[in-house]
Design an enzyme around this catalytic site. Sequence first.
Site, PDB file in Angstrom:
ATOM      1  N   CYS A  78      47.287  42.883  72.394  1.00 50.69           N
ATOM      2  CA  CYS A  78      45.944  42.302  72.532  1.00 50.69           C
ATOM      3  C   CYS A  78      44.829  43.294  72.190  1.00 50.69           C
ATOM      4  CB  CYS A  78      45.753  41.754  73.936  1.00 50.69           C
ATOM      5  SG  CYS A  78      46.862  40.389  74.290  1.00 50.69           S
TER       6      CYS A  78
ATOM      7  N   HIS B 209      37.862  40.945  74.734  1.00 50.38           N
ATOM      8  CA  HIS B 209      39.115  40.245  74.463  1.00 50.38           C
ATOM      9  C   HIS B 209      39.144  38.990  75.339  1.00 50.38           C
ATOM     10  CE1 HIS B 209      43.208  39.135  74.050  1.00 50.38           C
ATOM     11  NE2 HIS B 209      43.610  39.617  75.211  1.00 50.38           N
TER      12      HIS B 209
ATOM     13  N   ASN C 213      44.269  32.737  74.805  1.00 47.80           N
ATOM     14  CA  ASN C 213      44.442  34.138  74.441  1.00 47.80           C
ATOM     15  C   ASN C 213      45.158  34.208  73.090  1.00 47.80           C
ATOM     16  OD1 ASN C 213      45.177  36.798  74.179  1.00 47.80           O
ATOM     17  ND2 ASN C 213      45.911  37.033  76.280  1.00 47.80           N
TER      18      ASN C 213
HETATM   19  O1  UT7 Z   1      45.898  39.621  76.921  1.00 46.21           O
HETATM   20  C1  UT7 Z   1      46.790  40.458  77.561  1.00 46.21           C
HETATM   21  C2  UT7 Z   1      46.428  40.633  78.932  1.00 46.21           C
HETATM   22  N1  UT7 Z   1      46.906  39.525  79.751  1.00 46.21           N
HETATM   23  C3  UT7 Z   1      46.124  39.084  80.695  1.00 46.21           C
HETATM   24  O2  UT7 Z   1      44.999  39.493  80.778  1.00 46.21           O
HETATM   25  C4  UT7 Z   1      46.689  38.139  81.721  1.00 46.21           C
HETATM   26  C5  UT7 Z   1      46.369  38.690  83.062  1.00 46.21           C
HETATM   27  N2  UT7 Z   1      46.756  37.816  84.150  1.00 46.21           N
HETATM   28  C6  UT7 Z   1      46.173  36.646  84.370  1.00 46.21           C
HETATM   29  O3  UT7 Z   1      45.312  36.216  83.645  1.00 46.21           O
HETATM   30  C7  UT7 Z   1      46.543  35.897  85.637  1.00 46.21           C
HETATM   31  O4  UT7 Z   1      47.340  36.731  86.460  1.00 46.21           O
HETATM   32  C8  UT7 Z   1      47.298  34.585  85.359  1.00 46.21           C
HETATM   33  C9  UT7 Z   1      46.345  33.572  84.754  1.00 46.21           C
HETATM   34  C10 UT7 Z   1      48.456  34.838  84.426  1.00 46.21           C
HETATM   35  C11 UT7 Z   1      47.806  34.002  86.679  1.00 46.21           C
HETATM   36  O5  UT7 Z   1      46.743  33.830  87.601  1.00 46.21           O
HETATM   37  P1  UT7 Z   1      46.899  34.352  89.087  1.00 46.21           P
HETATM   38  O6  UT7 Z   1      45.693  33.956  89.804  1.00 46.21           O
HETATM   39  O7  UT7 Z   1      47.238  35.823  89.022  1.00 46.21           O
HETATM   40  O8  UT7 Z   1      48.102  33.488  89.618  1.00 46.21           O
HETATM   41  P2  UT7 Z   1      49.511  33.984  90.178  1.00 46.21           P
HETATM   42  O9  UT7 Z   1      50.354  34.539  89.096  1.00 46.21           O
HETATM   43  O10 UT7 Z   1      49.255  34.802  91.392  1.00 46.21           O
HETATM   44  O11 UT7 Z   1      50.145  32.585  90.612  1.00 46.21           O
HETATM   45  C12 UT7 Z   1      49.582  31.793  91.675  1.00 46.21           C
HETATM   46  C13 UT7 Z   1      50.416  30.549  91.842  1.00 46.21           C
HETATM   47  C14 UT7 Z   1      51.918  30.839  91.941  1.00 46.21           C
HETATM   48  O12 UT7 Z   1      52.466  29.954  92.883  1.00 46.21           O
HETATM   49  P3  UT7 Z   1      52.777  30.480  94.385  1.00 46.21           P
HETATM   50  O13 UT7 Z   1      53.743  31.608  94.206  1.00 46.21           O
HETATM   51  O14 UT7 Z   1      51.466  30.902  94.947  1.00 46.21           O
HETATM   52  O15 UT7 Z   1      53.361  29.248  95.010  1.00 46.21           O
HETATM   53  C15 UT7 Z   1      52.433  30.496  90.575  1.00 46.21           C
HETATM   54  O16 UT7 Z   1      53.786  30.081  90.592  1.00 46.21           O
HETATM   55  O17 UT7 Z   1      50.253  29.704  90.704  1.00 46.21           O
HETATM   56  C16 UT7 Z   1      51.554  29.327  90.201  1.00 46.21           C
HETATM   57  N3  UT7 Z   1      51.445  29.130  88.771  1.00 46.21           N
HETATM   58  C17 UT7 Z   1      51.061  27.975  88.215  1.00 46.21           C
HETATM   59  N4  UT7 Z   1      50.714  26.788  88.760  1.00 46.21           N
HETATM   60  C18 UT7 Z   1      50.350  25.804  87.910  1.00 46.21           C
HETATM   61  C19 UT7 Z   1      51.664  30.040  87.775  1.00 46.21           C
HETATM   62  N5  UT7 Z   1      51.432  29.474  86.591  1.00 46.21           N
HETATM   63  C20 UT7 Z   1      51.053  28.194  86.820  1.00 46.21           C
HETATM   64  C21 UT7 Z   1      50.676  27.120  85.991  1.00 46.21           C
HETATM   65  N6  UT7 Z   1      50.329  25.943  86.579  1.00 46.21           N
HETATM   66  N7  UT7 Z   1      50.624  27.220  84.656  1.00 46.21           N
END
Ligand code: UT7
Length: 323
Positions: free
Chosen positions: A115, A250, A280
């Site tokens: 990225c 980004h 992204n």
């Molecule tokens: O470009 C390269 C750099 N990459 C990035 O910048 C990505 C960085 N990370 C992020 O943007 C975020 O961490 C994400 C968008 C990937 C995830 O957001 P988050 O607020 O960190 O969510 P999380 O991973 O803590 O997940 C929260 C909950 C989980 O469920 P539980 O364990 O709380 O029951 C996940 O299983 O959301 C669940 N979850 C989803 N639910 C619905 C994860 N993906 C999804 C989804 N739809 N697509």
Amino acid sequence: MSAIRSVVRGLGAYLPGRCLTNADLAQMVDTSDDWIVQRTGIRERHIAAEGEVTSDLALAAAKAALADAGLEPGDIDLIVLATSTPDNTFPATAVSVQAGLGITHGAAFDLQAVCSGFVYALATADNFLKSGQYRRCLVIGAETFSRILDWSDRTTCVLFGDGAGALVLEAVRDEADGRGVLTTHLRSDGRFKNKLFVDGGVSSTRSVGYLRMEGREVFRHAVGMITDVIVDAFEATGEDAETIDWFVPHQANRRIIDASAVKLGIAPEKVVITVDRHGNTSAASIPLALAAAHADGRIKRGDLVLLEAMGGGFTWGSALVRW
Ligand code: UT7
């Protein structure tokens, strides 16, 4: 004798025709428009057509950038193309773009910093131009991340999209109006390589593999790394959150962008956000955002534009450009 500056001559972008909305994804995996919008700000992303490869996207963006610059392909003597999703293992996707443009002189090569690829490519091109070795460079970010997504993994497949953007940089020996790339800062730390990676590759599995990410971990590091390298850019130039006109980060996650802007004291109206429209797109995201803000009249000649990116590796970097 005055120093050479790399000045922006033109900008172009390309998004594939097929648009995949959050509602479409909710039909494919256990997710919802609400979750995706709240956690990322993404509403839709574009997906390359069957048979449409990264160099096709890159070529379209390059042609648009040349038209914007009022230049012919023959005016270009260097192509630096950032991608993690090349057409083939080799040759470089950049040489397909070179051939597509009918250029047979100069050099073309790919660069891989995931990225952060566009910022790395910009810094590389800037140094080649400043050294006097080349005159005009196409700096391209182009990706078909749809090809490395595990479409059954809701934690990653909702985040990424395909696209390309290109910038024409020209070596100008004229400091009169202060235009050009003012400073670039690149960083990496391979200790984090397993936080965001593709679980396949030529030398490891002889296959392509799928993108894997510990999203929460990447998120946890992102804002600190981004703001550090922007502070480096400010310290190198004496510019600051007040003097910049536009912040073009980004486009990975709206929450990361907003938190970075708040931490740096950058006013919300200066922040260019397009992640809602294309998700992204890795190395393509910054030039896609630049092209949108250029096309709608926000970024104008003479504006001070701050770029930053962070991604797999981890890699991260910043650039300050007087447009
Ligand atoms: O470009 C390269 C750099 N990459 C990035 O910048 C990505 C960085 N990370 C992020 O943007 C975020 O961490 C994400 C968008 C990937 C995830 O957001 P988050 O607020 O960190 O969510 P999380 O991973 O803590 O997940 C929260 C909950 C989980 O469920 P539980 O364990 O709380 O029951 C996940 O299983 O959301 C669940 N979850 C989803 N639910 C619905 C994860 N993906 C999804 C989804 N739809 N697509």
